[in-house]
Design an enzyme around this catalytic site. Structure first.
Site, PDB file in Angstrom:
ATOM      1  CG  ASN A 107      -1.910  -1.095   1.256  1.00 46.93           C
ATOM      2  OD1 ASN A 107      -1.839  -2.016   0.462  1.00 46.93           O
ATOM      3  ND2 ASN A 107      -2.852  -1.037   2.179  1.00 46.93           N
ATOM      4  CB  SER A 138      -8.422   4.664   1.838  1.00 48.37           C
ATOM      5  OG  SER A 138      -9.471   4.349   2.732  1.00 48.37           O
ATOM      6  CE1 TYR A 151      -6.431  -0.794   2.698  1.00 44.98           C
ATOM      7  CE2 TYR A 151      -7.870   0.636   3.976  1.00 44.98           C
ATOM      8  CZ  TYR A 151      -7.458   0.131   2.753  1.00 44.98           C
ATOM      9  OH  TYR A 151      -8.077   0.554   1.591  1.00 44.98           O
ATOM     10  CE  LYS A 155      -5.134   2.196   0.583  1.00 44.59           C
ATOM     11  NZ  LYS A 155      -4.807   2.234  -0.856  1.00 44.59           N
TER      12      LYS A 155
END
Ligand code: NAE
Length: 254
Positions: A107, A138, A151, A155
């Protein structure tokens, strides 16, 4: 920018959001669409190509976890063939907070590496023509889904990195912005692990919130690419495209 006659490299163009965004770009008559993905899905490529037979769609296998030198070699071949590339879309992502290193590697590090690898071809200091990097962040980069802190932080890192690249455009000639989807009905959010299993039902709970379709997300995505706005933070949620005013902008002292 009008997208007709543009050449776009789309990293992760075969994923759920990627595929529909590729179709939305072809509807806008993109000249060359070069899809780079670690997935090898000829049937999806055929489906994308059918949208506009006049556009040239190609695919190359690509892993964002490859070293920068490898990415550079692959990009050199693309630039040798197409001469001019207008936009790089970085869209690779995974959602699995059991896989900490891999989440950061795909990512964030992967996106940084691909961006770094394309700079020599675009940088105006090397006599390059400039270009645009469009990074998929995101909404979790602004408002963490706290059950997936790894996660969400990956982002947030994408958003921060991209803001710096945008500010450096005065030096490099390379523009950058993020497109930040809200919850979109894709396989990514159907089932995933929370960090330390803090919420075993995280996917079900997330999907209780309103979601958008990949087609809605793709329309907003293509519009953001058309806008080509350096430094923009686009929120793409529930079928809308909205600019986010998140941080106070200041001129850095460099
Ligand atoms: P997807 O799983 O269909 O797409 C992931 C894409 O990343 C695939 O094309 C896959 O092959 C590619 N990929 C993964 N690892 C790779 C690697 N090592 N090298 C090259 N490519 C690799 O899921 P999607 O929902 O379409 O996600 C696409 C992007 O949108 C991801 O970056 C994802 O984080 C982002 N995104 C999705 C959502 C969502 O709700 N689906 C949201 C924001 C951002 C909202 C949330 O964050 C929950």
């Amino acid at each position: 920018m009008g997208l007709a006659n543009k050449t776009i490299i789309f990293v992760a163009g075969l994923g759920c959001i990627g595929k529909d965004t590729c179709k939305a770009l072809l509807k806008r008559n993109v000249k060359n669409l070069i899809i780079l993905d670690r997935l090898d899905k000829p049937e999806i490529i055929d489906e994308i190509k059918k949208v506009n037979p006049k556009s040239n769609v190609t695919y190359q296998s690509y892993d964002v976890m490859a070293p920068v030198s490898e990415s550079c070699k692959q990009l050199a071949k693309i630039f040798a063939k197409y001469k001019k590339v207008d936009v790089l879309v970085n869209g690779a992502g995974i959602l699995d907070d059991h896989q900490i290193e891999k989440t950061i590697a795909i990512n964030f590090t992967g996106l940084v590496n691909t961006t770094t690898a394309i700079m020599p071809f675009w940088d105006i200091r090397n006599g390059g023509p400039g270009g645009t990097v469009c990074n998929i962040g995101s909404v979790t980069g602004f408002n963490a889904i706290y059950q997936v802190p790894v996660y969400s932080a990956s982002k947030a890192a994408v958003v921060s990195f991209t803001q710096s690249i945008a500010k450096l455009s005065k030096i490099t000639g390379v523009k950058a912005y993020t497109v930040n989807p809200g919850i979109t009905a894709t396989s990514l959010v159907q089932s995933f692990n929370s960090w330390l299993d803090v919420e075993p039902c995280v996917a079900q709970k997330l999907l209780e919130h309103p979601t958008q379709t990949t087609e809605q997300c793709a329309e907003s995505f293509a519009k953001a690419i058309e806008r080509d706005e350096n430094g923009a933070l686009w929120k793409m949620d529930l079928g809308t495209l909205e600019p986010i005013k998140w941080t106070i902008h200041w001129d850095s002292h460099i």
